[in-house]
Design a protein around this motif. Structure first.
Motif, PDB file in Angstrom:
ATOM      1  N   ILE A   1       0.869  -1.178   0.000  1.00 29.24           N
ATOM      2  CA  ILE A   1       0.000   0.000   0.000  1.00 29.24           C
ATOM      3  C   ILE A   1       0.901   1.221   0.000  1.00 29.24           C
ATOM      4  O   ILE A   1       1.719   1.403   0.904  1.00 29.24           O
ATOM      5  CB  ILE A   1      -0.917   0.012   1.234  1.00 29.24           C
ATOM      6  CG1 ILE A   1      -1.885  -1.175   1.186  1.00 29.24           C
ATOM      7  CG2 ILE A   1      -1.678   1.326   1.326  1.00 29.24           C
ATOM      8  CD1 ILE A   1      -2.801  -1.257   2.390  1.00 29.24           C
ATOM      9  N   ASP A   2       0.785   2.036  -1.019  1.00 25.64           N
ATOM     10  CA  ASP A   2       1.609   3.236  -1.083  1.00 25.64           C
ATOM     11  C   ASP A   2       0.909   4.447  -0.474  1.00 25.64           C
ATOM     12  O   ASP A   2       1.551   5.351   0.034  1.00 25.64           O
ATOM     13  CB  ASP A   2       1.987   3.542  -2.540  1.00 25.64           C
ATOM     14  CG  ASP A   2       2.976   2.515  -3.071  1.00 25.64           C
ATOM     15  OD1 ASP A   2       3.700   1.913  -2.242  1.00 25.64           O
ATOM     16  OD2 ASP A   2       3.000   2.279  -4.297  1.00 25.64           O
ATOM     17  N   ARG A   3      -0.417   4.462  -0.547  1.00 30.74           N
ATOM     18  CA  ARG A   3      -1.120   5.646  -0.085  1.00 30.74           C
ATOM     19  C   ARG A   3      -2.578   5.290   0.183  1.00 30.74           C
ATOM     20  O   ARG A   3      -3.186   4.536  -0.572  1.00 30.74           O
ATOM     21  CB  ARG A   3      -1.060   6.731  -1.176  1.00 30.74           C
ATOM     22  CG  ARG A   3      -1.676   8.078  -0.797  1.00 30.74           C
ATOM     23  CD  ARG A   3      -1.641   9.019  -2.007  1.00 30.74           C
ATOM     24  NE  ARG A   3      -2.564   8.592  -3.054  1.00 30.74           N
ATOM     25  CZ  ARG A   3      -3.774   9.114  -3.246  1.00 30.74           C
ATOM     26  NH1 ARG A   3      -4.201  10.108  -2.481  1.00 30.74           N
ATOM     27  NH2 ARG A   3      -4.568   8.683  -4.204  1.00 30.74           N
ATOM     28  N   ILE A   4      -3.104   5.835   1.263  1.00 36.64           N
ATOM     29  CA  ILE A   4      -4.543   5.715   1.531  1.00 36.64           C
ATOM     30  C   ILE A   4      -5.061   7.130   1.767  1.00 36.64           C
ATOM     31  O   ILE A   4      -4.500   7.855   2.581  1.00 36.64           O
ATOM     32  CB  ILE A   4      -4.830   4.861   2.788  1.00 36.64           C
ATOM     33  CG1 ILE A   4      -4.240   3.457   2.644  1.00 36.64           C
ATOM     34  CG2 ILE A   4      -6.326   4.779   3.058  1.00 36.64           C
ATOM     35  CD1 ILE A   4      -4.427   2.584   3.880  1.00 36.64           C
ATOM     36  N   ASP A   5      -6.121   7.489   1.064  1.00 39.49           N
ATOM     37  CA  ASP A   5      -6.691   8.830   1.238  1.00 39.49           C
ATOM     38  C   ASP A   5      -8.163   8.695   1.614  1.00 39.49           C
ATOM     39  O   ASP A   5      -8.988   8.265   0.799  1.00 39.49           O
ATOM     40  CB  ASP A   5      -6.531   9.632  -0.065  1.00 39.49           C
ATOM     41  CG  ASP A   5      -6.984  11.085   0.120  1.00 39.49           C
ATOM     42  OD1 ASP A   5      -7.635  11.388   1.145  1.00 39.49           O
ATOM     43  OD2 ASP A   5      -6.683  11.899  -0.774  1.00 39.49           O
ATOM     44  N   ILE A   6      -8.460   9.084   2.861  1.00 36.06           N
ATOM     45  CA  ILE A   6      -9.827   8.933   3.349  1.00 36.06           C
ATOM     46  C   ILE A   6     -10.592  10.251   3.354  1.00 36.06           C
ATOM     47  O   ILE A   6     -11.728  10.321   3.816  1.00 36.06           O
ATOM     48  CB  ILE A   6      -9.839   8.334   4.775  1.00 36.06           C
ATOM     49  CG1 ILE A   6      -9.057   9.214   5.758  1.00 36.06           C
ATOM     50  CG2 ILE A   6      -9.262   6.918   4.773  1.00 36.06           C
ATOM     51  CD1 ILE A   6      -9.168   8.759   7.204  1.00 36.06           C
ATOM     52  N   ALA A   7      -9.964  11.307   2.814  1.00 35.29           N
ATOM     53  CA  ALA A   7     -10.551  12.646   2.941  1.00 35.29           C
ATOM     54  C   ALA A   7     -11.960  12.707   2.339  1.00 35.29           C
ATOM     55  O   ALA A   7     -12.899  13.206   2.978  1.00 35.29           O
ATOM     56  CB  ALA A   7      -9.634  13.676   2.289  1.00 35.29           C
TER      57      ALA A   7
END
Lengths: 801, 283, 189
Positions: free
Chosen positions: A59-65
Motif C-alpha cells: 500500500i503506497d497511499r490511503i486517502d480517506i478525505a
C-alpha cells in the motif's frame, strides 16, 4: 446416571434420554428471535469496510478525505491510526503448543494480523479501512470514495506451489511460506513398507470450502457511561475468549468488557475464531462513545471471512497379504491462508485422527501448514477430520481393490475391537499426551451399517448392470461406499456451569458455552433437572454471557455437552445438597429424610409437608438463626481428564448418470456411537445436519481463486450450497459405549456427521464407475459436480495394469 | 451489500415512462427487478434513476387472441405460468418458466424483463427465438417490432435504443411439436446447457435453440434440418453442431462438459419434439 | 420502535424515517403490514427487507445473501412469496405485506406449518426458518386458491427454494410433510 449421590433425586423416568421438543422453537418460529442484527438499539451506527482488491500488494497511499465528507459519515479509520490503539490480533488459545507437542519440535509461527492493513495486504478481502456512518447504505457509499494506491506484488495461491524454493512470499518478512510444521509417528514405517505384501500410494485432496452459516458474523458494541464498561453482543462461539481479547487488545480490564451471545445463526467453526473486525468495533464504540454495529454481508462472509478444508494428502498404506495394515505414511499439506491464525489445531487434528479406528503399528505423518495469498482459515465442523478421513478412507478402498477384498471386509480386518478399549495408538493426542481411545465398538458399528445398507443386494444389483457406454443416455451406474471415522471430543481445558435458585423459585443455569442452534436451552435443563430433582421446564439457561459466569471457553470442537453438560450435572448435585440442607433447617428435619421432585421438597413419611423452592428461597437469607449464606447457587467447572472418543460409519449408495455426470444419493446410512444420548431427537439432527454439510462438500461446494488471487465464488449464486433435494432422508442407528471420562458418560457429536460423507460418497462414486468398467478412474478430490464427473469420464483411459 | 444511490419513480403510464426515459438523466426500466436488483446489491454500477413500470396498467395485460399471445412488459412469470391459456397453448413457454429460479423469483420476475436483460444463460431469450416471438418496443418517437432473433446484441445487451422500452412480447401459436430441457447443478440455477425447440412438420418449420453453454442463444440449424428431414441424422447433427460451439468454461462446468451436456440435450429435446409432432399428426 | 404496527383498529403507525443525510429521493408510502396500516417515508434505494427490519421493527425477516438466492428474507406481498432483498421499499406502496410475525397471533397457537416445524425439529439456529415458513405458507395458500392438490414431489421441489445450513433439510422435509398431511417419516414419535 442420575443415581449418583446417596441423597440424589428419586428419578422415575430420567429426563436424560428423552426426545424433548425444543424450548427455543416458539420464539424462533414466531419471528421473535433476537439475532445480533435484530437488536433494537437507537442510534446505533453502521459499519462498512474497504477491503483489499489485491491478493498481495504494497500500500503506497490511503486517502480517506473524500470518504469523511460523504453524507452520514461519522468516522473513517485507517491502519495507521488504529495501529497505535489496538494490538495486532493473535488467536492465542489456538496458537498455544502443549509441552508434549513442543517436544516434537514443531514449527508454529506467530504471525499477528494487523487490525487494518498499513503497508501490505496479503489477500483479497483484507480490511484496509473502516467507515462508520448512520446507515450501512451510507457507509458503503463512503467506502467507494476511499482512494488507495496499491503496488501489486507476486502472489501465490496454491499451497504446493508456495512450498517451492522460488515461490513468492505470501507474507513479506517471513523466510518462507511455512506457517506450521510437525512430523510425528510410531514404529518404523520404512522397514514395514519394505516387507509389506501390498503398498498403495495415492494423493487425495479436499477442496477449499466455507462454513457459511446462514447468519454471517456480526457484533454490536456499546460503551455505557454509567458502568464505564463495554457491552458487546456477538455471534461468537467463544464469548469469554472474545472478552479477554478485546480487553487485551484495546488495553482495558476484562472487567470492563461484557460479551453476550444472543441468538446465533449457526457457527460451524467460522465464528469460533476471533477476527480483526471483532476488535475494531468495540474500539470504535469506545472511541466514538456511540453504539456501533457491524454485520458481515454474504459477500464478506464468502470472500473475507475464514475458509476451511483445503488439504492435500500424499498417503501410503502398506498391508500384509491378508490386508492387515502394517504401515501408514502421510504427507499432509494444509493451506492456512495468509497467516497462521489457528496454529496446529487443524493440521494436528488431521494428523492424530488420520488412522482412526484402525490398528496400525507403524505410522509416520508429516503435516505442513502453508501460507498463501488467500483468506485465513479456521476449523470447520470436524476441523481436519473430514480431510484426514477422506484421505484414509479413499486409501483403504484403493487397498481393498489391490487385495481384491470387499472394502468393508478390509476395514473389518483392521478395526480395533471393543476388547482392546481403552486403546493407545502410540502417538500423542492434541494435548501432547499419549492418545487413548476411551470406548467404542467399531466392528459392531460396521456390521450394522453393512446390514442396514444391504451391501449384498447392492452388489447383486450391480452385477446386472451392463458396463454401458456413457452415451447410452438412459443408463445409471450404481455404487456403494463406506467411510469410518472417529472423533476425540470434549476438548478441554474446562467449561463451567452455575446453577442457582431464583427469587421466583425457578432454576437458572449459567454457562460459558452458547448455542448457535444446538438447543442448549433444551438439553442442559434435561441434565440439570435429573441431578437436581426439578422439571426441565423449571430451568432457564443463560449461555455465553460473560457477566454471569466469569470463565468459559465456548461451543467448539464437539465439546459443549461433554464439558458444560458435566459441569451442569455436578453443579446440580452440589446445589441439590445445598437445597436439602437449607430445607432441613427450615423444616427442622434431617436432610437425609428429605427429597425433592418437581422443585418441591418433601419429607419421607410426612406427605402433608411440601416446601416449594419459591418458599424456600424466600426464607433463606432472612431466616431467623439461619446460616447467613446468601441464596442458593453452586458453580462447577468440569475439566475432562481425556477426550471422549465418538465414532461412526457412513454408508452411501449412489447413482451416477454417465450422460450428465449427475450423482444422486439413493440411500444413506449412519451408524454412530457417542456415549449416552441426552436428547435423541436433537442428537440425530446434529448428525444429519453434519451429513448435509458433508454432502455439500463432496457434491457442490468449492471456493476457488483465479491465478491472481481473486475469489471466484463471491455470492450464493456461485458458491453452491446444497439444497433439500440433494440430501435424502438419512437412515440412522447408534450403539452406546458410555465414556468413562465423565460422569454422564457422554461424548460430543456435533462434528461427526460432517466427517463421513466426502469419503463415503467418493468411494461410492468410484465404485460405480469401476463397476461400469471404468477401473482406471481414481477420485482424488471433490467436489463431484456433474461437470467434474463428466471430466473424469472423458479422461483418457490409463493403460490397464 | 446495499444498493448505491439512485432515485426511483413509479410510472403511471407508458407515456410517462417514455418521457422519463428520454430526458437527460441516466435511467433504467425496473420491471420485476429480479436481475437488476441483485446487480445493484453488488454495487456493480447503477443508473441515476429507476423507472418502475410495475404499476402501469396496460403493461400488466395478458391477451390471448386466436393465434397470438401478448404479454405486457409488467406481466410476471408467475402470472403467465398460472394462466390456463398459456399452459395449454404455449406449453414450451410454460415448461421454460418452471425452470426460472424458484416460485419466489417468478412471482416478481417478468417475461419481458428477462428478454430485455438478455442474460445469455437465461431461458426466455432462447424460448422467444424458438417460438418466433416479436418484441414490441416504444419510444417517444413511436413503436416498432423486433423479432426475438434480432433483439440480442450480445450478452446483457439488446438492440433497443436508450430511449426505447419493451412494452410487450407477442408469441404466435406454438406448433404441436416442441421440446424443452435444461441441465443445472441445482434446481433453479442457471443452466449449464439448455435447448428449446419447436417442430411443425406440416409447414416445415423447425427451430432448435441452444442456450446456457456459449454466449447468447444460438440456432442449431443442422439439427433443425435433420428434424425436417425425418430425424434420422439427429445424433450426427447434434454432435456436429456442438463441435462448432465454443462453450464457456468456468467454475461450474468445463467447456468440454458443456459440450457433452448440450449434445445430449439437443438429441433428447429433438426427440421430444418429434414424438409430440408425430402424436399430433396421428390425431 | 415507533413503526411497530399498532393493534388499535384503524390506527396508522408511522415507520422510522430515513437518515437525514440519505441522498436519494424520498417517497411517502402507505402499506398494510400484517393487517395494520403503516405510513412511511422511505428512500428510493431502501430494500424491502431493511424497511421491515429497521424501520418497522419486524426483525423476524432475515437477510442471508441480498441476492435472492438463500430465501431467508422471503415475505408475502399481496399473497405471493417474494424475496424482500430484491424489492425496493417504494415498490410496496399500497400493497399488503405479511411477514413471519403474522403467521400466528402473538399469544395464539402456532400455525399448522409452524407447529410441524417444532414437532419435527425442523429448525436449529432458526435463522432461515422465517423464509421457509413464509414460502410454504404462500405455497399452501396458492394451491388452495387454484383448487390444486399438492403432491409430495411438488412439496419437495418447493423446499429447494431456500437454504438451511444447520438441519441438512431432512427434518424440514419431515415438517413440511407433516404440515401438508403426508407421512413425515419421523423416527422419534
Amino acid at each position: 446416571m442420575a443415581e449418583s449421590s446417596d441423597n440424589g433425586p428419586t428419578v422415575k423416568t430420567p429426563f436424560i434420554g428423552q426426545s424433548r421438543l425444543r424450548v427455543e422453537d416458539d420464539r424462533l418460529l414466531r419471528g421473535d428471535a433476537r439475532f445480533v442484527d435484530d437488536l433494537d438499539i437507537p442510534g446505533a451506527l453502521e459499519v462498512a469496510f474497504l477491503r483489499s482488491q489485491f491478493a498481495h500488494a504494497r500500500i503506497d497511499r490511503i486517502d480517506i478525505a473524500a470518504a469523511l465528507e460523504s453524507p452520514g459519515v461519522v468516522a473513517v479509520y485507517d491502519g495507521n491510526f488504529v495501529s497505535g490503539h489496538i494490538k495486532p490480533l493473535l488467536n492465542a488459545e489456538e496458537l498455544r503448543v502443549p509441552p508434549g507437542i513442543a517436544a516434537l519440535n514443531p514449527v508454529n509461527k506467530l504471525q499477528p494480523a494487523p487490525i487494518l492493513a498499513t503497508d501490505e495486504v496479503n489477500y483479497v478481502g483484507q480490511p484496509v479501512a473502516m467507515v462508520i456512518a448512520e446507515s450501512r447504505y451510507l457507509a458503503e457509499d463512503a467506502v467507494e470514495l476511499i482512494e488507495v494506491d496499491y503496488h501489486e506484488l507476486p502472489a501465490v495461491m496454491d499451497p504446493e506451489a508456495a512450498l517451492l524454493a522460488d515461490a513468492p512470499l505470501a507474507l513479506l518478512g517471513e523466510d518462507n511460506n511455512v506457517g506450521v510444521h510437525v512430523r510425528h509417528g510410531v514404529g518404523d514405517v520404512d522397514l514395514a513398507l519394505s516387507s509389506a505384501a501390498v503398498v498403495v500410494e495415492e494423493t487425495f485432496a479436499t477442496q477449499r470450502y466455507v462454513c457459511a452459516p446462514m447468519e454471517p458474523r456480526g457484533l454490536v458494541a456499546r460503551n455505557d457511561p454509567f458502568t464505564e464498561a463495554l457491552t458487546v453482543w456477538s455471534t461468537t462461539q467463544t464469548p469469554h475468549r472474545v472478552r479477554d481479547h478485546i480487553a487485551e487488545s484495546i488495553g482495558i480490564s476484562s472487567d470492563q468488557v461484557r460479551v453476550q451471545s444472543v441468538d446465533v445463526g449457526g457457527g460451524f467453526g467460522q465464528k469460533g475464531i476471533l477476527v480483526v473486525e471483532e476488535l475494531l468495533i468495540p474500539f470504535a464504540a469506545r472511541d466514538l462513545g456511540r453504539t456501533v454495529r457491524w454485520i458481515a454481508d454474504r459477500y464478506e462472509n464468502l470472500t473475507a471471512d475464514a475458509h476451511a478444508r483445503e488439504q492435500i494428502h500424499h498417503i501410503t498404506l502398506g498391508a500384509d497379504a491378508d490386508g492387515r495394515l502394517v504401515a501408514v505414511r502421510d504427507n499432509i499439506i494444509v493451506n492456512l491462508g495468509n497467516r497462521n491464525m489457528v496454529g496446529l489445531v487443524v493440521p494436528y487434528n488431521a494428523l492424530c485422527h488420520l488412522v482412526g479406528p484402525y490398528r496400525a503399528p507403524n505410522v509416520d505423518i508429516e503435516t505442513t501448514g502453508v501460507l498463501t495469498n488467500t483468506t485465513y482459515t479456521s476449523p470447520y465442523r470436524g476441523a481436519g477430520r473430514p480431510e484426514a478421513t477422506f484421505a484414509m478412507e479413499r486409501a483403504m478402498d484403493r487397498l481393498a481393490l489391490e487385495l481384491d477384498l470387499e472394502p468393508s471386509e478390509l476395514r473389518r480386518r483392521n478395526l480395533i475391537t471393543a476388547d482392546e478399549m481403552p486403546y493407545r495408538t502410540g502417538i500423542l493426542d492434541r494435548r501432547g499426551v499419549p492418545q487413548e481411545y476411551d470406548s467404542g465398538d467399531y466392528p459392531q458399528m460396521l456390521d450394522r451399517a453393512v446390514e442396514m445398507i444391504d451391501l449384498d443386494s447392492v452388489r447383486a444389483a450391480q452385477a446386472t448392470v451392463s458396463t454401458g457406454q456413457s452415451h447410452d443416455r438412459s443408463t445409471t451406474w450404481r455404487g456403494i461406499g463406506f467411510a469410518m471415522y472417529l472423533e476425540m471430543t470434549g476438548l478441554g481445558p474446562f467449561e463451567g456451569a452455575r446453577a442457582e435458585v431464583t427469587p421466583a423459585g425457578r432454576i437458572r443455569l449459567f454457562t460459558g458455552a452458547p448455542s448457535q442452534g444446538q438447543g442448549h436451552r433444551t438439553v442442559f435443563p434435561q441434565i440439570l433437572a435429573d441431578a437436581l430433582g426439578v422439571r426441565p421446564d423449571q430451568i432457564d439457561v443463560v449461555a455465553g454471557d460473560t457477566d454471569t459466569i466469569p470463565y468459559g471457553v465456548g461451543t467448539i470442537a464437539s465439546r459443549a455437552l461433554v464439558t458444560a453438560g458435566n459441569a451442569a450435572h455436578q453443579a446440580g448435585i452440589n446445589l441439590r445438597a445445598r437445597i436439602l440442607e437449607a430445607a432441613a433447617e427450615v423444616l427442622e428435619a434431617n436432610p437425609a429424610d428429605l427429597d425433592m421432585a418437581d422443585g418441591i421438597v418433601s419429607i419421607a413419611g410426612s406427605p402433608s409437608v411440601e416446601l416449594p423452592l419459591a418458599d424456600l428461597i424466600r426464607s433463606i437469607p432472612k431466616q431467623l438463626g439461619g446460616s447467613g449464606s446468601d441464596g442458593l447457587g453452586e458453580t462447577s467447572y468440569f475439566q475432562p481428564p481425556n477426550y471422549a472418543t465418538a465414532s461412526g460409519v457412513h454408508a452411501a449408495v449412489i447413482d451416477v448418470e454417465p450422460s450428465t455426470g449427475r450423482v444422486t444419493i439413493v440411500d444413506y446410512v449412519v451408524v454412530h456411537e457417542a456415549g449416552h444420548i441426552v436428547n435423541p431427537m436433537i442428537a440425530d439432527a446434529q448428525v444429519v445436519g453434519g451429513v448435509g454439510q458433508g454432502i455439500g462438500g463432496i457434491l457442490c461446494e468449492h471456493m476457488q481463486y483465479d491465478d491472481r488471487g481473486q475469489p471466484l465464488a463471491s455470492t450464493f449464486a456461485d458458491y453452491l450450497m446444497p439444497v433439500a433435494s440433494m440430501v435424502p432422508d438419512i437412515r440412522m442407528d447408534e450403539i452406546v459405549c458410555p465414556s468413562p471420562t465423565n460422569p454422564l458418560g457422554v461424548k460430543g457429536l456435533g462434528e461427526g456427521g460432517a466427517v463421513g460423507p466426502p469419503a463415503a460418497i467418493a468411494n461410492a462414486v468410484e465404485d460405480a464407475l469401476r463397476n461400469a468398467g471404468r477401473t482406471d478412474i481414481v477420485i482424488a478430490s471433490g467436489p463431484l459436480s456433474p461437470s467434474r464427473v463428466l471430466d473424469l469420464l472423458r479422461e483418457e483411459r490409463h493403460p490397464s495394469p | 451489500m446495499k444498493p448505491p444511490p439512485f432515485d426511483y419513480v413509479a410510472a403511471t403510464s407508458v407515456e410517462e415512462a417514455l418521457a422519463l426515459l428520454s430526458d437527460e438523466r441516466d435511467s433504467r426500466i425496473l420491471a420485476g427487478g429480479q436481475s437488476l436488483i441483485p446487480i445493484l446489491n453488488l454495487r456493480l454500477g447503477g443508473p441515476e434513476r429507476l423507472i418502475d413500470i410495475g404499476r402501469v396498467k396496460e403493461l400488466n395485460d395478458i391477451e390471448v387472441t386466436e393465434n397470438v399471445l401478448r404479454l405486457g412488459a409488467a406481466v410476471t412469470q408467475r402470472r403467465a405460468l398460472r394462466d390456463a391459456d398459456v399452459v395449454e397453448r404455449w406449453p414450451l413457454l410454460a415448461a421454460a418458466l418452471e425452470h426460472i429460479g424458484h416460485a419466489e423469483i417468478r412471482n416478481r420476475g417478468t417475461v419481458c424483463g428477462s428478454l430485455a436483460h438478455n442474460d445469455p444463460q437465461a431461458e426466455l431469450p432462447a424460448v422467444a427465438i424458438a417460438l418466433g416471438a416479436e418484441v414490441v418496443v416504444r419510444s417517444e418517437g413511436g413503436s416498432r417490432r423486433i423479432a426475438a432473433e434480432e433483439l440480442s446484441n450480445g450478452p446483457f445487451s439488446t438492440s433497443l435504443a436508450d430511449d426505447e422500452m419493451v412494452v410487450s412480447v407477442e408469441l404466435p401459436d406454438q406448433p404441436a411439436g416442441w421440446g424443452f430441457q435444461e441441465f443445472a447443478v441445482r434446481p433453479g440455477d442457471f443452466a449449464l446447457a439448455g435447448v428449446a425447440c419447436v417442430l411443425d412438420l406440416a409447414s416445415s418449420v423447425a427451430r432448435v435453440v441452444m442456450f446456457g453453454a456459449s454466449g447468447c442463444p444460438k440456432r442449431a440449424t443442422s439439427v433443425e434440418s435433420a428434424l425436417l428431414a425425418g430425424g434420422v441424422e439427429i445424433e450426427h447433427a447434434a454432435e456436429a453442431t456442438v463441435e462448432a460451439l465454443d462453450p464457456t468454461g468456468d467454475i461450474h462446468a468445463s467447456a468440454a462438459s458443456r459440450r457433452t451436456l448440450m449434445t445430449k440435450l439437443l438429441i433428447d429435446v429433438a426427440g421430444e419434439a418429434q414424438l409430440r409432432a408425430s402424436a399430433e399428426a396421428q390425431k | 420502535m415507533t413503526g411497530t404496527p399498532s393493534s388499535v383498529p384503524g390506527a396508522i403507525s408511522q415507520a422510522v424515517p430515513p437518515p437525514v443525510s440519505e441522498p436519494t429521493a424520498r417517497h411517502q408510502i402507505r402499506v398494510t403490514i400484517n393487517g395494520s396500516d403503516v405510513a412511511a417515508e422511505v428512500e428510493s434505494r431502501l430494500l424491502l427487507a431493511d424497511f421491515l427490519r429497521h424501520r418497522v421493527g419486524l426483525t423476524g425477516t432475515h437477510l442471508g445473501c441480498e441476492q435472492g438466492s438463500c430465501g431467508a428474507c422471503t415475505v408475502l406481498v399481496d399473497g405471493a412469496a417474494v424475496r424482500s432483498c430484491l424489492m425496493l421499499a417504494p415498490q410496496v406502496d399500497g400493497r399488503e405485506i405479511r411477514t413471519v410475525e403474522s403467521l400466528a397471533e402473538p399469544d395464539g397457537p402456532l400455525s399448522v406449518i409452524q407447529e410441524a416445524f417444532t414437532n419435527q425439529h425442523g429448525l436449529q439456529c432458526g435463522f432461515c426458518t422465517p423464509g421457509f415458513l413464509c414460502s410454504l405458507t404462500a405455497f399452501a395458500e396458492e394451491a388452495e386458491e387454484d383448487g390444486r392438490d399438492i403432491s409430495e414431489s411438488d412439496l419437495d421441489a418447493q423446499l429447494d427454494s431456500s437454504f438451511c445450513r444447520c438441519t441438512g433439510y431432512v427434518n424440514i422435509r419431515r415438517a413440511a410433510r407433516e404440515a401438508f398431511g403426508f407421512d413425515s417419516g419421523d423416527t422419534h414419535g
